[in-house]
Scaffold this active site. Sequence first.
Site, PDB file in Angstrom:
ATOM      1  N   CYS A 114     -34.659   9.836   4.166  1.00 41.12           N
ATOM      2  CA  CYS A 114     -34.237   8.430   4.036  1.00 41.12           C
ATOM      3  C   CYS A 114     -34.819   7.535   5.127  1.00 41.12           C
ATOM      4  O   CYS A 114     -34.779   6.319   5.014  1.00 41.12           O
ATOM      5  CB  CYS A 114     -32.720   8.327   4.052  1.00 41.12           C
ATOM      6  SG  CYS A 114     -31.965   9.286   2.746  1.00 41.12           S
ATOM      7  N   HIS A 255     -30.228   1.318   6.279  1.00 45.52           N
ATOM      8  CA  HIS A 255     -30.292   2.246   5.149  1.00 45.52           C
ATOM      9  C   HIS A 255     -29.005   2.103   4.335  1.00 45.52           C
ATOM     10  O   HIS A 255     -27.900   2.168   4.878  1.00 45.52           O
ATOM     11  CB  HIS A 255     -30.452   3.672   5.686  1.00 45.52           C
ATOM     12  CG  HIS A 255     -30.401   4.723   4.629  1.00 45.52           C
ATOM     13  ND1 HIS A 255     -30.918   4.544   3.359  1.00 45.52           N
ATOM     14  CD2 HIS A 255     -29.888   5.989   4.639  1.00 45.52           C
ATOM     15  CE1 HIS A 255     -30.726   5.634   2.646  1.00 45.52           C
ATOM     16  NE2 HIS A 255     -30.100   6.525   3.404  1.00 45.52           N
ATOM     17  N   ASN A 285     -27.775   5.011  -2.908  1.00 39.79           N
ATOM     18  CA  ASN A 285     -28.679   5.471  -1.845  1.00 39.79           C
ATOM     19  C   ASN A 285     -30.012   5.868  -2.489  1.00 39.79           C
ATOM     20  O   ASN A 285     -30.102   6.894  -3.156  1.00 39.79           O
ATOM     21  CB  ASN A 285     -28.029   6.661  -1.129  1.00 39.79           C
ATOM     22  CG  ASN A 285     -28.929   7.278  -0.074  1.00 39.79           C
ATOM     23  OD1 ASN A 285     -30.096   6.919   0.053  1.00 39.79           O
ATOM     24  ND2 ASN A 285     -28.388   8.219   0.675  1.00 39.79           N
TER      25      ASN A 285
HETATM   26  N1  ACO Z   1     -14.593  11.749  -6.587  1.00 42.35           N
HETATM   27  C1  ACO Z   1     -13.300  11.979  -6.277  1.00 42.35           C
HETATM   28  N2  ACO Z   1     -12.920  12.680  -5.198  1.00 42.35           N
HETATM   29  C2  ACO Z   1     -13.878  13.166  -4.406  1.00 42.35           C
HETATM   30  C3  ACO Z   1     -15.242  12.971  -4.670  1.00 42.35           C
HETATM   31  C4  ACO Z   1     -15.590  12.237  -5.819  1.00 42.35           C
HETATM   32  N3  ACO Z   1     -16.857  11.967  -6.156  1.00 42.35           N
HETATM   33  N4  ACO Z   1     -15.974  13.565  -3.698  1.00 42.35           N
HETATM   34  C5  ACO Z   1     -15.095  14.124  -2.843  1.00 42.35           C
HETATM   35  N5  ACO Z   1     -13.827  13.891  -3.278  1.00 42.35           N
HETATM   36  C6  ACO Z   1     -12.573  14.278  -2.662  1.00 42.35           C
HETATM   37  C7  ACO Z   1     -12.707  15.506  -1.789  1.00 42.35           C
HETATM   38  O1  ACO Z   1     -12.555  16.667  -2.559  1.00 42.35           O
HETATM   39  C8  ACO Z   1     -11.582  15.299  -0.816  1.00 42.35           C
HETATM   40  O2  ACO Z   1     -10.370  15.674  -1.437  1.00 42.35           O
HETATM   41  P1  ACO Z   1      -9.212  16.426  -0.577  1.00 42.35           P
HETATM   42  O3  ACO Z   1      -8.811  15.428   0.476  1.00 42.35           O
HETATM   43  O4  ACO Z   1      -8.169  16.712  -1.591  1.00 42.35           O
HETATM   44  O5  ACO Z   1      -9.867  17.628   0.001  1.00 42.35           O
HETATM   45  C9  ACO Z   1     -11.513  13.789  -0.641  1.00 42.35           C
HETATM   46  O6  ACO Z   1     -12.183  13.233  -1.791  1.00 42.35           O
HETATM   47  C10 ACO Z   1     -12.206  13.291   0.610  1.00 42.35           C
HETATM   48  O7  ACO Z   1     -13.504  13.868   0.675  1.00 42.35           O
HETATM   49  P2  ACO Z   1     -14.424  13.588   1.886  1.00 42.35           P
HETATM   50  O8  ACO Z   1     -15.675  14.394   1.757  1.00 42.35           O
HETATM   51  O9  ACO Z   1     -13.616  13.695   3.132  1.00 42.35           O
HETATM   52  O10 ACO Z   1     -14.806  12.033   1.635  1.00 42.35           O
HETATM   53  P3  ACO Z   1     -15.440  11.026   2.632  1.00 42.35           P
HETATM   54  O11 ACO Z   1     -14.523   9.909   2.845  1.00 42.35           O
HETATM   55  O12 ACO Z   1     -16.063  11.716   3.828  1.00 42.35           O
HETATM   56  O13 ACO Z   1     -16.642  10.473   1.744  1.00 42.35           O
HETATM   57  C11 ACO Z   1     -19.031  10.627   1.460  1.00 42.35           C
HETATM   58  C12 ACO Z   1     -17.693  11.332   1.297  1.00 42.35           C
HETATM   59  C13 ACO Z   1     -19.035   9.402   0.571  1.00 42.35           C
HETATM   60  C14 ACO Z   1     -20.131  11.583   1.010  1.00 42.35           C
HETATM   61  C15 ACO Z   1     -19.222  10.213   2.938  1.00 42.35           C
HETATM   62  O14 ACO Z   1     -18.938  11.288   3.791  1.00 42.35           O
HETATM   63  C16 ACO Z   1     -20.618   9.704   3.239  1.00 42.35           C
HETATM   64  O15 ACO Z   1     -21.038   8.665   2.754  1.00 42.35           O
HETATM   65  N6  ACO Z   1     -21.345  10.411   4.098  1.00 42.35           N
HETATM   66  C17 ACO Z   1     -22.689   9.975   4.491  1.00 42.35           C
HETATM   67  C18 ACO Z   1     -23.682  10.339   3.453  1.00 42.35           C
HETATM   68  C19 ACO Z   1     -25.010   9.739   3.821  1.00 42.35           C
HETATM   69  O16 ACO Z   1     -25.076   8.719   4.484  1.00 42.35           O
HETATM   70  N7  ACO Z   1     -26.118  10.326   3.430  1.00 42.35           N
HETATM   71  C20 ACO Z   1     -27.364   9.674   3.841  1.00 42.35           C
HETATM   72  C21 ACO Z   1     -28.423  10.498   4.014  1.00 42.35           C
HETATM   73  S1  ACO Z   1     -28.949  11.054   2.459  1.00 42.35           S
HETATM   74  C22 ACO Z   1     -30.549  11.556   2.679  1.00 42.35           C
HETATM   75  O17 ACO Z   1     -31.157  11.430   3.727  1.00 42.35           O
HETATM   76  C23 ACO Z   1     -31.159  12.254   1.499  1.00 42.35           C
END
Ligand code: ACO
Length: 328
Positions: A114, A255, A285
């Site tokens: 990215c 980004h 993204n």
């Molecule tokens: N729909 C519903 N529920 C979900 C989903 C979904 N799509 N995905 C996860 N959950 C649930 C999980 O199971 C968890 O449930 P639990 O509490 O019962 O265990 C809950 O939601 C919270 O999950 P988390 O993983 O803690 O969610 P978080 O708030 O961290 O959000 C996310 C996840 C959106 C992926 C976030 O961590 C994020 O944006 N991270 C950065 C990603 C990024 O920036 N990537 C960039 C680089 S990509 C590249 O270079 C190719």
Amino acid sequence: MVNLSMHIIGTGAAVPKRVITNEDITKVGDTSDEWITSRTGIKERRMLSGEALQDLAKDAAREALDAANIAAADLDLIIVATFTPTNFTPNTACYLKSTMGAGKAVAFDINSACSGFAYSLWVAQSIMAVHGYKNALIIGADALSIVTNWDDRSTFVLFGDGAGAAVLCGEDEASRGEILASTVHNFDDEGHSLFVTGINNGTPFYKPGTSEKSIVTMDGKTVFRFATVVCVDIMRELAEKAKVTLDEVSYFVLHQANGRIIDHVAGKLKLPIERFFKNVDKYGNTSAASVPIALHQMMQECRPKTGELVMLAAFGGGLTAGGAVFRV
Ligand code: ACO
């Protein structure tokens, strides 16, 4: 000849026609529009359905060249940042060179996930300075839909496809778009927080299992933490190098991985969120394409005035990060 000043003189972007809404994504697995919107800010994204990524890259390139008023034949250098190319060889930059009539350009691809657009800018600047090149085309293009793990709801909601481009000019007399500072950084991803395995087609002597498919694995929380810290560091570093303050910057183009990451960064730096351009709601993204697509859209919608400062910052797999600041 050594070029001392570098300028961004045109931008362009292209995305696939097919819109995939959060509603569409809910049909793939157990998720909801409410979860995706509140955790990421994403409402829809574009995905390839018939188009080739390299042709989107060409469309973005044409738009950037038109805006810069530069003919493809005048390009000295083409760099495409991608890790999801249409073909591994000829690479996307070679495809653009041969199909756009950029006869004299040196053309190659790079992969910095990215952060790819920031790396391509930094690499182009360096090559232009050493070789006295006048015009370069840099592109970020990715189609993460082709490496998405459709069994992993924590990642399949995030990604979209697209391409963004910019023309760099190394002429000292170019008055617009002067790049005041640029930077790139690498960090060891010891915890394998962001991973896309390479291709492994197997051989007559070995058949890979399905788990060896080329797909994204991500520890979202770790990447989230990395992103918020590294963006703040990069923005401070760029301001210091350019001898400006962050308060003087009119627009920040980060980004577009997650709207909450952008909100965090703005909050940490106590900067008004209105100065952070966001289009993650429309495109998700798009990896290396994210910064140049957002930059192009920001330039069109916000119309920064001559002399205003724009700062770019990206982070991604590797782990990698980078950015630049320029004066419109
Ligand atoms: N729909 C519903 N529920 C979900 C989903 C979904 N799509 N995905 C996860 N959950 C649930 C999980 O199971 C968890 O449930 P639990 O509490 O019962 O265990 C809950 O939601 C919270 O999950 P988390 O993983 O803690 O969610 P978080 O708030 O961290 O959000 C996310 C996840 C959106 C992926 C976030 O961590 C994020 O944006 N991270 C950065 C990603 C990024 O920036 N990537 C960039 C680089 S990509 C590249 O270079 C190719």
